[in-house]
Design a protein around this motif. Structure first.
Motif, PDB file in Angstrom:
ATOM      1  N   ALA A 223       0.971  -1.345  -0.309  1.00  0.00           N
ATOM      2  CA  ALA A 223       0.649   0.054  -0.203  1.00  0.00           C
ATOM      3  C   ALA A 223       1.139   1.194  -0.107  1.00  0.00           C
ATOM      4  CB  ALA A 223      -1.193  -0.196   1.175  1.00  0.00           C
ATOM      5  N   GLN A 224       2.405   1.111   0.648  1.00  0.00           N
ATOM      6  CA  GLN A 224       3.191   2.406   1.359  1.00  0.00           C
ATOM      7  C   GLN A 224       3.683   2.457  -0.733  1.00  0.00           C
ATOM      8  OE1 GLN A 224       5.605   1.624   3.732  1.00  0.00           O
ATOM      9  NE2 GLN A 224       6.843   3.845   3.209  1.00  0.00           N
ATOM     10  N   LYS A 225       4.432   1.709  -1.650  1.00  0.00           N
ATOM     11  CA  LYS A 225       4.622   2.038  -2.275  1.00  0.00           C
ATOM     12  C   LYS A 225       3.495   2.125  -3.815  1.00  0.00           C
ATOM     13  CE  LYS A 225       6.849  -2.597  -3.058  1.00  0.00           C
ATOM     14  NZ  LYS A 225       6.666  -3.920  -4.225  1.00  0.00           N
ATOM     15  N   PHE A 226       2.799   1.804  -3.633  1.00  0.00           N
ATOM     16  CA  PHE A 226       1.223   1.768  -4.429  1.00  0.00           C
ATOM     17  C   PHE A 226       0.810   3.292  -4.078  1.00  0.00           C
ATOM     18  CE2 PHE A 226      -3.213   1.230  -6.171  1.00  0.00           C
ATOM     19  CZ  PHE A 226      -2.788   1.074  -7.672  1.00  0.00           C
ATOM     20  N   GLY A 227       0.064   3.939  -3.259  1.00  0.00           N
ATOM     21  CA  GLY A 227       0.319   5.138  -2.506  1.00  0.00           C
ATOM     22  C   GLY A 227       1.474   6.165  -3.335  1.00  0.00           C
ATOM     23  N   ALA A 228       2.613   5.646  -2.870  1.00  0.00           N
ATOM     24  CA  ALA A 228       3.497   6.843  -3.227  1.00  0.00           C
ATOM     25  C   ALA A 228       3.540   6.604  -4.752  1.00  0.00           C
ATOM     26  CB  ALA A 228       5.229   6.656  -2.954  1.00  0.00           C
ATOM     27  N   TRP A 229       3.674   5.916  -5.485  1.00  0.00           N
ATOM     28  CA  TRP A 229       3.476   6.313  -7.261  1.00  0.00           C
ATOM     29  C   TRP A 229       1.930   6.901  -8.055  1.00  0.00           C
ATOM     30  CZ3 TRP A 229       0.252   3.702 -10.932  1.00  0.00           C
ATOM     31  CH2 TRP A 229       0.368   3.765 -12.585  1.00  0.00           C
ATOM     32  N   THR A 230       1.077   6.252  -7.292  1.00  0.00           N
ATOM     33  CA  THR A 230       0.080   6.464  -7.687  1.00  0.00           C
ATOM     34  C   THR A 230      -0.041   8.472  -7.526  1.00  0.00           C
ATOM     35  OG1 THR A 230      -1.843   5.993  -5.536  1.00  0.00           O
ATOM     36  CG2 THR A 230      -1.810   4.800  -7.829  1.00  0.00           C
ATOM     37  N   GLY A 231       0.540   8.749  -6.108  1.00  0.00           N
ATOM     38  CA  GLY A 231       0.634   9.808  -6.011  1.00  0.00           C
ATOM     39  C   GLY A 231       1.138  11.054  -6.877  1.00  0.00           C
ATOM     40  N   ALA A 232       2.399  10.299  -7.236  1.00  0.00           N
ATOM     41  CA  ALA A 232       3.013  11.111  -8.215  1.00  0.00           C
ATOM     42  C   ALA A 232       3.222  10.592  -9.218  1.00  0.00           C
ATOM     43  CB  ALA A 232       5.107  10.040  -8.221  1.00  0.00           C
ATOM     44  N   ASN A 233       1.120   9.602 -10.335  1.00  0.00           N
ATOM     45  CA  ASN A 233       1.128   9.623 -11.072  1.00  0.00           C
ATOM     46  C   ASN A 233      -0.709  10.126 -12.204  1.00  0.00           C
ATOM     47  OD1 ASN A 233       3.435   8.049 -13.324  1.00  0.00           O
ATOM     48  ND2 ASN A 233       3.719   7.799 -11.186  1.00  0.00           N
ATOM     49  N   ILE A 234      -0.258  11.523 -11.091  1.00  0.00           N
ATOM     50  CA  ILE A 234      -1.752  11.750 -11.019  1.00  0.00           C
ATOM     51  C   ILE A 234      -2.092  12.044 -12.843  1.00  0.00           C
ATOM     52  CG2 ILE A 234      -3.651  13.392 -10.726  1.00  0.00           C
ATOM     53  CD1 ILE A 234      -2.552  13.069  -8.037  1.00  0.00           C
ATOM     54  N   ASN A 235      -3.274  11.639 -13.332  1.00  0.00           N
ATOM     55  CA  ASN A 235      -3.749  11.782 -15.006  1.00  0.00           C
ATOM     56  C   ASN A 235      -2.909  11.066 -15.672  1.00  0.00           C
ATOM     57  OD1 ASN A 235      -4.925  14.074 -13.625  1.00  0.00           O
ATOM     58  ND2 ASN A 235      -3.341  15.618 -14.252  1.00  0.00           N
ATOM     59  N   GLU A 236      -2.408   9.604 -15.076  1.00  0.00           N
ATOM     60  CA  GLU A 236      -1.726   9.082 -15.879  1.00  0.00           C
ATOM     61  C   GLU A 236      -2.496   7.678 -15.812  1.00  0.00           C
ATOM     62  OE1 GLU A 236       0.395   8.622 -17.477  1.00  0.00           O
ATOM     63  OE2 GLU A 236       1.409  10.074 -17.045  1.00  0.00           O
ATOM     64  N   TYR A 237      -2.018   6.928 -16.344  1.00  0.00           N
ATOM     65  CA  TYR A 237      -3.302   5.092 -16.221  1.00  0.00           C
ATOM     66  C   TYR A 237      -2.405   3.815 -15.521  1.00  0.00           C
ATOM     67  CZ  TYR A 237      -6.159   7.417 -19.040  1.00  0.00           C
ATOM     68  OH  TYR A 237      -7.172   8.305 -20.012  1.00  0.00           O
ATOM     69  N   MET A 238      -3.100   3.150 -15.292  1.00  0.00           N
ATOM     70  CA  MET A 238      -2.636   2.281 -14.043  1.00  0.00           C
ATOM     71  C   MET A 238      -3.772   1.023 -14.993  1.00  0.00           C
ATOM     72  SD  MET A 238      -3.364   0.974 -10.526  1.00  0.00           S
ATOM     73  CE  MET A 238      -5.622   0.793 -11.095  1.00  0.00           C
ATOM     74  N   GLY A 239      -3.089  -0.263 -15.181  1.00  0.00           N
ATOM     75  CA  GLY A 239      -3.259  -0.922 -15.567  1.00  0.00           C
ATOM     76  C   GLY A 239      -3.966  -2.741 -14.337  1.00  0.00           C
ATOM     77  N   VAL A 240      -5.037  -2.985 -14.300  1.00  0.00           N
ATOM     78  CA  VAL A 240      -4.466  -4.374 -13.424  1.00  0.00           C
ATOM     79  C   VAL A 240      -4.143  -5.568 -14.400  1.00  0.00           C
ATOM     80  CG1 VAL A 240      -6.487  -5.575 -11.537  1.00  0.00           C
ATOM     81  CG2 VAL A 240      -6.535  -3.191 -12.164  1.00  0.00           C
ATOM     82  N   VAL A 241      -3.042  -6.231 -14.035  1.00  0.00           N
ATOM     83  CA  VAL A 241      -3.034  -6.981 -14.927  1.00  0.00           C
ATOM     84  C   VAL A 241      -3.232  -8.414 -14.451  1.00  0.00           C
ATOM     85  CG1 VAL A 241      -1.083  -8.874 -16.487  1.00  0.00           C
ATOM     86  CG2 VAL A 241      -0.668  -6.062 -16.843  1.00  0.00           C
ATOM     87  N   LEU A 242      -4.087  -9.142 -14.924  1.00  0.00           N
ATOM     88  CA  LEU A 242      -3.935 -10.937 -14.128  1.00  0.00           C
ATOM     89  C   LEU A 242      -3.651 -11.756 -15.297  1.00  0.00           C
ATOM     90  CD1 LEU A 242      -5.174 -12.469 -12.025  1.00  0.00           C
ATOM     91  CD2 LEU A 242      -7.185 -12.804 -12.790  1.00  0.00           C
ATOM     92  N   ASN A 243      -2.433 -12.572 -14.691  1.00  0.00           N
ATOM     93  CA  ASN A 243      -1.951 -13.703 -15.652  1.00  0.00           C
ATOM     94  C   ASN A 243      -1.898 -12.854 -17.027  1.00  0.00           C
ATOM     95  OD1 ASN A 243      -2.272 -15.833 -13.885  1.00  0.00           O
ATOM     96  ND2 ASN A 243      -4.756 -15.966 -13.772  1.00  0.00           N
ATOM     97  N   ASP A 244      -1.108 -11.803 -17.199  1.00  0.00           N
ATOM     98  CA  ASP A 244      -0.891 -11.661 -18.147  1.00  0.00           C
ATOM     99  C   ASP A 244      -1.599 -10.832 -19.571  1.00  0.00           C
ATOM    100  OD1 ASP A 244       2.855 -11.540 -17.192  1.00  0.00           O
ATOM    101  OD2 ASP A 244       1.912 -13.769 -18.592  1.00  0.00           O
ATOM    102  N   GLU A 245      -2.887 -10.468 -19.111  1.00  0.00           N
ATOM    103  CA  GLU A 245      -3.850  -9.871 -19.589  1.00  0.00           C
ATOM    104  C   GLU A 245      -3.924  -8.840 -18.284  1.00  0.00           C
ATOM    105  OE1 GLU A 245      -7.959 -10.536 -21.251  1.00  0.00           O
ATOM    106  OE2 GLU A 245      -6.990 -12.953 -20.233  1.00  0.00           O
TER     107      GLU A 245
END
Length: 565
Positions: free
Chosen positions: A319-341
């Motif tokens: 959660a700490q890593k994810f929170g820091a990354w999303t805070g630094a990448n507002i207005n970007e896109y994030m993908g949820v990948v499951l089994n390389d899809e």
């Protein structure tokens, strides 16, 4: 004093006997009168005693962990990490090149300025982090070469197999398979796992759950910042072309099945409502992977109906890593990948900490199965089934009948022999033997051991060992009587002198059985369990109980002139 001691011993024996009876035939709930009828006792026995695959029937599987995939993935991910470290440090080197062929795993970093080779090597060490101990480095010309030696390959493969075994055990427990057996199989280098599932005669769903991958990743989708939509491509070739035709180690091209929402609230998606598969470019490595997952659960999708999705939460570190990354990448896109899809793409409007969702219009069962595999963790490598056998319940029932018949015939023969040869003292031995059998079954139930066909063989052997203990005691008493000693003295000396021999034979056999249990496979372990339990209980029944019965008989008369032995 003797009467007080006899009373104490009698009370102890009575309590142990009643407790043993109740453990064997008592229900695990508030008992009723019907529970102690013959039909109720049989039903309770079937519920209390866990039967193995050879008695109950079920499924036998042998699977192999594809450990070469672990080594391949390690090489690719470490090459990506080295390349990122070199680029972030502005060092003069070409892209880190993974080389995998014929069981050899290498990462080659070519320097464009030979004078800075040491800096490139030190940067690579930092990038490898905890994986550094697995690699050995060498310098050849302008190249820094990282090699995965055979010893490290063997260690990583062994660790992956052990991890896969633990994950398979947790998945079987979660899906509710009763008394499964999961253990290593064959040679150590074969990386095989044996799974036995008693009572499972249609194992397809369990098989799919066991081999299902659950590789979850939260990634950065490479796309121009825009709240409208992420950059997608119609074909894989088009996505590769956007990278210049070659996918660098810090990028991946993944499929993305973009879906339309159902036209009616609660209506599940169908093939008609699903758009054509597209492709996206994502950064590598992932921001957070499934190792940081704290929990996952199937929940009903918005709008209700039959559609489900998976809600997940991250551990504090993730959660700490994810929170820091999303805070630094507002207005970007994030993908949820499951089994390389890529299952879903989200626009980051604000910082996100520890929760997310995987959408995809799952059914209730598929969502629950996926949540289960996510909770148990991703398999370190794919597995393949190499052997499958199904044992029918009728075969198990035949084995039970044969085993019970053999045990009864052996027991009857021993009882008749003891009564014929030792007369009144034989009754003493028979009582101790019956108590031994009851307490042995109670021990199996208390320790939740599984009774197998070799286990029944162990019970039969224990009958012989129990009788042998009584024979040693009775023969010692006879010898003392022949020397002219009084009956109380002969009994006292007979038990004292036979006790050392009984302890010696029991301890040596128990040690041998423990070795069978530790180093043996399933059938041998089943045999060892019943034998060890039977021998330990026999020290109580053949010595303590038998001695108490003799004490009671001697206390009936002040002067006993003869002993039926």
């Amino acid at each position: 004093m003797k009467k007080k001691n006899l009373l104490q011993r009698a009370i102890i024996i009575a309590i142990v006997t009643l407790l043993g009876f109740y453990i064997v035939i008592g229900p695990r709930r508030r008992p009723t009168v019907r529970d102690f009828a013959w039909s109720g006792i049989k039903a309770t026995l079937a519920e209390n005693i866990h039967l193995g695959l050879d008695l109950k029937g079920g499924t036998h599987l042998v699977m192999r962990v594809k450990t070469d995939e672990v080594l391949k993935n390690l090489t690719l991910s470490d090459a990506s990490a080295i390349d990122k470290g070199i680029k972030d440090g502005g060092l003069p080197a070409k892209e880190a090149r993974p080389e995998i062929s014929g069981g050899n795993y290498r990462i080659v970093v070519e320097a464009t300025d030979a004078a800075r080779l040491n800096e490139i090597q030190e940067s690579s060490k930092k990038s490898l982090g905890s994986d550094l101990s697995s690699w050995t480095s060498s310098v050849s010309g302008n190249n820094v070469i990282w090699t995965l030696p055979a010893s490290a390959q063997a260690l990583l493969a062994e660790q992956a197999t052990d991890q896969a075994q633990r994950i398979i055990e947790s998945r079987l427990d979660a899906v509710g398979v009763a008394e499964p057996l999961v253990q290593r199989h064959g040679a150590q280098t074969s990386h095989q796992i044996l799974v036995q599932m008693p009572g499972i005669h249609d194992p397809e769903r369990v098989k799919q759950l066991l081999k299902a991958e659950s590789k979850l990743e939260l990634v950065h989708v490479v796309s121009p910042p825009s709240p409208q939509s992420a950059q997608t491509y119609s074909t894989e070739e088009e996505a590769r072309a956007s990278l210049g035709g070659t996918v660098p180690t810090n990028r991946r091209v993944l499929p993305y099945a973009e879906r339309n929402e159902p036209t009616t609230a609660g209506q599940p998606a169908t093939d008609e409502t699903q758009k054509q598969k597209k492709w996206v470019v994502v950064e590598s490595p992932a921001v957070v992977d499934g190792n940081e997952l704290r929990s996952a659960a199937a929940v009903q999708a918005q709008g209700g109906g039959d559609a489900y999705q998976i809600s997940f939460a991250l551990k504090p570190t993730g959660a700490q890593k994810f929170g820091a990354w999303t805070g630094a990448n507002i207005n970007e896109y994030m993908g949820v990948v499951l089994n390389d899809e890529v299952k879903s793409i989200a626009y980051i409007k604000s910082q996100i900490n520890d929760q997310g969702e995987i959408s995809g219009r799952f059914t209730k069962q598929s969502a629950e199965d996926l949540a289960l595999t996510l909770r148990s963790g991703a398999l370190p490598a794919p597995i393949e089934y190499q052997e499958e056998r199904t044992v029918g319940p009728s075969l198990g029932a035949d084995s039970i009948r044969s085993g019970v018949r053999a045990s009864l015939f052996g027991l009857i023969f021993v009882v008749v022999f003891m009564l014929f040869y030792y007369r009144g003292a034989g009754v003493n031995a028979v009582i101790a033997l019956m108590l031994n059998m009851i307490l042995m079954l109670a021990g199996l139930i208390v320790f939740q051991a599984t009774l197998t066909l070799p286990g029944i063989a162990g019970i039969i052997l224990t009958i012989g060992m129990a009788v042998d203990s009584n024979v040693l005691i009775f023969e010692r008493i006879r010898e003392e009587l022949r020397t002219g000693k009084t009956i109380p003295s002969a009994v006292e000396q007979g038990f004292a002198r036979a006790f050392v021999t009984i302890i010696d034979t029991h301890v040596t056999t128990i040690i041998s059985s423990l070795f069978l249990f530790v180093f043996g496979t399933g059938p041998l372990r089943g045999f060892a369990v019943t034998l060890v339990l039977g021998l330990l209980i026999n020290l109580f029944s053949a010595v303590y109980v038998s001695r108490t019965i003799f004490m009671w008989e001697l206390s009936r008369k002040r002067k006993l002139e003869s002993l039926s032995i």
